[in-house]
Motif scaffolding. Structure first.
Motif, PDB file in Angstrom:
ATOM      1  N   SER A  29     -37.910  32.882  28.286  1.00  9.53           N
ATOM      2  CA  SER A  29     -36.537  33.265  27.963  1.00  9.53           C
ATOM      3  C   SER A  29     -35.963  34.218  29.006  1.00  9.53           C
ATOM      4  O   SER A  29     -34.771  34.141  29.322  1.00  9.53           O
ATOM      5  N   LYS A  32     -34.992  32.080  31.941  1.00  7.25           N
ATOM      6  CA  LYS A  32     -33.854  31.215  31.615  1.00  7.25           C
ATOM      7  C   LYS A  32     -32.539  31.993  31.630  1.00  7.25           C
ATOM      8  O   LYS A  32     -31.547  31.537  32.208  1.00  7.25           O
ATOM      9  N   TYR A  33     -32.514  33.165  31.005  1.00  2.70           N
ATOM     10  CA  TYR A  33     -31.256  33.888  30.861  1.00  2.70           C
ATOM     11  C   TYR A  33     -30.920  34.778  32.055  1.00  2.70           C
ATOM     12  O   TYR A  33     -29.778  35.199  32.206  1.00  2.70           O
TER      13      TYR A  33
END
Length: 70
Positions: A29, A32-33
């Motif tokens: 995560s 990804k962010y």
């Protein structure tokens, strides 16, 4: 005694697997962010008058000031 030892071992094994899954999900995560905010090329960074310089201290040898902080 064996049954208690087996239950404790199962509990810690489950906790270990849950920790590994949590770490893998956190890494995924974060990648990804934060992908839109990370760059390997200087040309992609917008020009500004100020910047945040991480991992530095203001003083050298507790006496002189670094030239970055003048």
């Amino acid at each position: 005694m064996k049954k208690v030892f087996k239950n404790i071992l199962k509990f810690f094994l489950l906790l270990f697997v849950a920790g590994i899954i949590f770490i893998a999900f956190a890494n995924y995560s974060i990648k990804k962010y934060s992908n839109a905010y990370v760059s390997n090329y200087l040309e992609e960074i917008p020009k500004t008058k100020t910047a945040l310089l991480l991992g530095t201290s203001k003083k050298l040898n507790k006496r002189t000031t670094k030239c970055l902080f003048l």
